[in-house]
Design an enzyme around this catalytic site. Structure first.
Site, PDB file in Angstrom:
ATOM      1  N   GLY A  25       2.795  -4.167  -6.458  1.00 28.33           N
ATOM      2  CA  GLY A  25       1.879  -4.244  -7.812  1.00 28.33           C
ATOM      3  C   GLY A  25       1.537  -6.035  -7.442  1.00 28.33           C
ATOM      4  N   CYS A  56       5.235  -2.008  -0.715  1.00 32.04           N
ATOM      5  CA  CYS A  56       4.324  -3.754  -0.717  1.00 32.04           C
ATOM      6  C   CYS A  56       5.291  -4.718  -1.540  1.00 32.04           C
ATOM      7  CB  CYS A  56       2.774  -3.469  -1.607  1.00 32.04           C
ATOM      8  SG  CYS A  56       2.294  -4.748  -1.662  1.00 32.04           S
ATOM      9  N   TYR A  57       4.810  -4.919  -3.095  1.00 29.08           N
ATOM     10  CA  TYR A  57       5.239  -5.681  -3.510  1.00 29.08           C
ATOM     11  C   TYR A  57       6.548  -5.897  -3.517  1.00 29.08           C
ATOM     12  CZ  TYR A  57       7.715  -9.070  -7.331  1.00 29.08           C
ATOM     13  OH  TYR A  57       8.611 -10.254  -8.253  1.00 29.08           O
ATOM     14  N   HIS A 145       0.447   1.032   1.720  1.00 32.28           N
ATOM     15  CA  HIS A 145       0.906   1.966   1.256  1.00 32.28           C
ATOM     16  C   HIS A 145       0.806   3.862   1.849  1.00 32.28           C
ATOM     17  CE1 HIS A 145       0.849   0.196  -2.776  1.00 32.28           C
ATOM     18  NE2 HIS A 145      -0.237  -1.196  -1.833  1.00 32.28           N
ATOM     19  N   GLU A 147       2.167   6.034   0.553  1.00 30.29           N
ATOM     20  CA  GLU A 147       1.745   7.037  -1.118  1.00 30.29           C
ATOM     21  C   GLU A 147      -0.092   7.448  -0.521  1.00 30.29           C
ATOM     22  OE1 GLU A 147       0.733   3.406  -3.362  1.00 30.29           O
ATOM     23  OE2 GLU A 147       2.187   3.975  -1.139  1.00 30.29           O
ATOM     24  N   ASP A 204     -10.210  15.805 -15.961  1.00 22.68           N
ATOM     25  CA  ASP A 204      -9.108  15.591 -16.648  1.00 22.68           C
ATOM     26  C   ASP A 204      -9.191  15.994 -18.369  1.00 22.68           C
ATOM     27  OD1 ASP A 204      -8.737  14.315 -14.353  1.00 22.68           O
ATOM     28  OD2 ASP A 204      -9.907  12.352 -14.608  1.00 22.68           O
ATOM     29  N   LYS A 354      -5.063  12.499  -9.932  1.00 20.78           N
ATOM     30  CA  LYS A 354      -6.104  13.585 -10.327  1.00 20.78           C
ATOM     31  C   LYS A 354      -5.585  14.912  -9.302  1.00 20.78           C
ATOM     32  CE  LYS A 354     -10.039  12.509 -11.326  1.00 20.78           C
ATOM     33  NZ  LYS A 354     -10.596  12.570 -12.441  1.00 20.78           N
TER      34      LYS A 354
END
Length: 499
Positions: A25, A56-57, A145, A147, A204, A354
């Site tokens: 974040g 991360c955070y 990150h 991910e 989407d 997505k």
């Protein structure tokens, strides 16, 4: 199970988690009101042997709360692709044979002193601690990150933590998501109720419409809005595809003049996005009223293809009554919605990315040509013309340039390698030489990126021959343009769209 950063310990206990991941974040652990795990969290995890991973955070918070030290990064932070060196004999990286990896960073603070019992198991080339572990307490952390697709071995890192370290079963699949959403829609919408679906022509909203149509059938009324901000010949192409391939009943509404009138004089990106969102809702209200006259039933539900990145990037900062992300841009279908919406929203993909929506689309049998379409922003070309979109012939110029760019990408067989590609109309002119005469014409930027979910992205590395060819085509065919530049900025620090 997705919880906000201020979830109580009782709420966490209620789901008996097998593992907890503390996400990243924009906050700093030193700022009052920044997210914290509740008191007793680490004790609960220790008692029940629940592994914890901070990203991360999340890693910084672990470090700070357990007695370590976090400070502003000495070198001003790390953003985008960064190499790291991996220590030998670590649990987190035991599956890797390599001692180096390129990972994706986005941080301004860094851990400078670790809590007792923790070990730094990876460092960036700038010297920042980027991975920590305490196997005895089953607490781990990544400063980068894992991910995102741009982190080498990132998905393997997550898989190794979840399955190898945390011993969680791999029994989740997109088919479960599909069935869950079908059940939720059936429970939410009554047997006599009708819904409107806002179709953009992108993957989407198309998959959302197909999904909801399975539940509601002819009680779903799809509308495609020509807002005057579409790409070259987009209305005809999209309507033909809906009719010939998806067989969805779709009404096309031409709202281009009111939309452009609403945007006249607006230059601020946020003001443009909010104006577009409000104008879209007016179209849907008018469409609803017309439907009520024709079918004798007032549609009260609005279906949107909202994704999790839309929600994250539209959230206000802490203290605004919302949660813990900062407003990057107000997506027209989230931050651009008016308070008096007058619809109940159906957003089946609000917590999906997505690539996951594309997987659902394939399960639903949506044609591959829709699944593979590059994303197109809801505000359309309004966020690709910097400044006032209504001045002179900016939109028409941009449409011509964009059409040449995309067609050239297709001709070179590169379309499916790229997440998103588009042109941007810049608010500057440059001096050039065309036909042995001085010209003073527009400058356009080209942008093409690779990504998996839109949350991070890297610029696509075209060959010099391609860039030379596409630049020549644009300057030769679009008389009002004499200079083409290519954007080589990743996300972060930039965003994919320019506005």
């Amino acid at each position: 199970m997705l919880f906000p950063g201020d979830a109580s310990l009782d709420r966490i206990k209620s789901v008996s988690p097998r593992v907890v991941i503390l996400s990243g974040g924009p906050n700093s652990v030193h700022v009052e009101g920044s997210p914290r795990v509740p008191d007793g969290f680490f004790e609960y995890c220790a008692e029940h042997k629940v592994p914890v991973l901070g990203i991360c955070y999340g890693m910084q918070m672990i470090t700070h709360l357990l007695g370590g030290e976090v400070k502003a990064a000495v070198h001003g932070g790390e953003y985008g692709r960064m190499p790291m060196d991996i220590a030998p004999a670590s649990q987190l990286f035991s599956f890797l044979s390599s001692t180096t990896a390129n990972v994706w960073m986005s941080h301004g603070d860094e851990a400078v002193k670790l809590p007792e019992g923790f070990t730094a198991v990876a460092k960036s080339h700038q010297g920042a601690i980027v991975a920590i572990e305490n196997p005895e307490r089953r607490i781990y952390g990544f400063q980068f990150h894992p991910e995102v697709m741009h982190t080498e071995h990132g998905m393997e890192m997550i898989k190794h933590f979840l399955i190898g370290i945390a011993q969680t079963p791999a029994d989740w699949n997109m088919g479960q998501v599909l069935e869950e959403q079908l059940q939720k829609i059936a429970a939410l919408v009554g047997p006599e109720d009708h819904a409107i679906c806002a179709l953009s022509g992108g993957v989407d909203s198309t998959v959302a419409a197909t999904l909801v149509h399975k539940v509601l059938g002819d009680r779903l009324h799809c509308v495609f809005v020509d807002n005057g901000l579409l790409r070259y010949n987009e209305q005809q192409r999209v309507m033909d595809t809906f009719s010939n391939h998806l067989h969805l009943p779709v009404t096309c509404v031409d709202h281009s003049k009111p939309m452009l009138d609403r945007l006249r004089g607006l230059s601020d990106p946020e003001a443009k996005r909010k104006a577009i969102g409000a104008e879209f809702i007016e179209v849907f209200k008018n469409f609803r009223d017309e439907l009520e006259k024709n079918i004798g039933k007032r549609p009260t539900f609005l279906v949107q293809g909202t994704l999790y990145p839309d929600v994250i990037e539209s959230c206000p900062p802490p203290g605004s009554g919302q949660k813990h992300s900062h407003t990057i841009k107000s997506h027209h279908n989230v931050g651009g919605l008016p308070k008096d919406l007058q619809f109940t929203l159906i957003e089946p993909f609000r917590e999906l990315f997505k690539d996951e929506v594309r997987a659902v689309g394939r399960l639903l049998g949506v044609p591959e040509q829709f699944i593979k379409r590059h994303p197109f922003p809801g505000p359309g070309l309004a966020v690709r013309v910097l400044g006032d979109v209504t001045e002179a012939n900016k939109l028409d110029t941009l449409r011509e340039v964009d059409e040449i760019f995309i067609n050239t990408i297709r001709e070179y067989g590169l379309y499916d390698e790229i997440w998103q590609a588009f042109a941007v109309f810049l608010p500057i002119k440059a001096v050039g030489v065309q036909g042995d005469q001085r010209s003073h014409a527009h400058v356009v930027a080209l942008r093409a990126v690779t990504s998996a979910d839109g949350m991070t992205a890297d610029w696509y590395s075209f060959t010099p021959a391609f860039l030379r060819d596409v630049s020549n085509r644009i300057c030769n065919k679009v008389r009002s343009v004499n200079r083409v530049v290519y954007d080589i900025t990743s996300k972060p620090p930039g965003t994919i769209e320019w506005e």
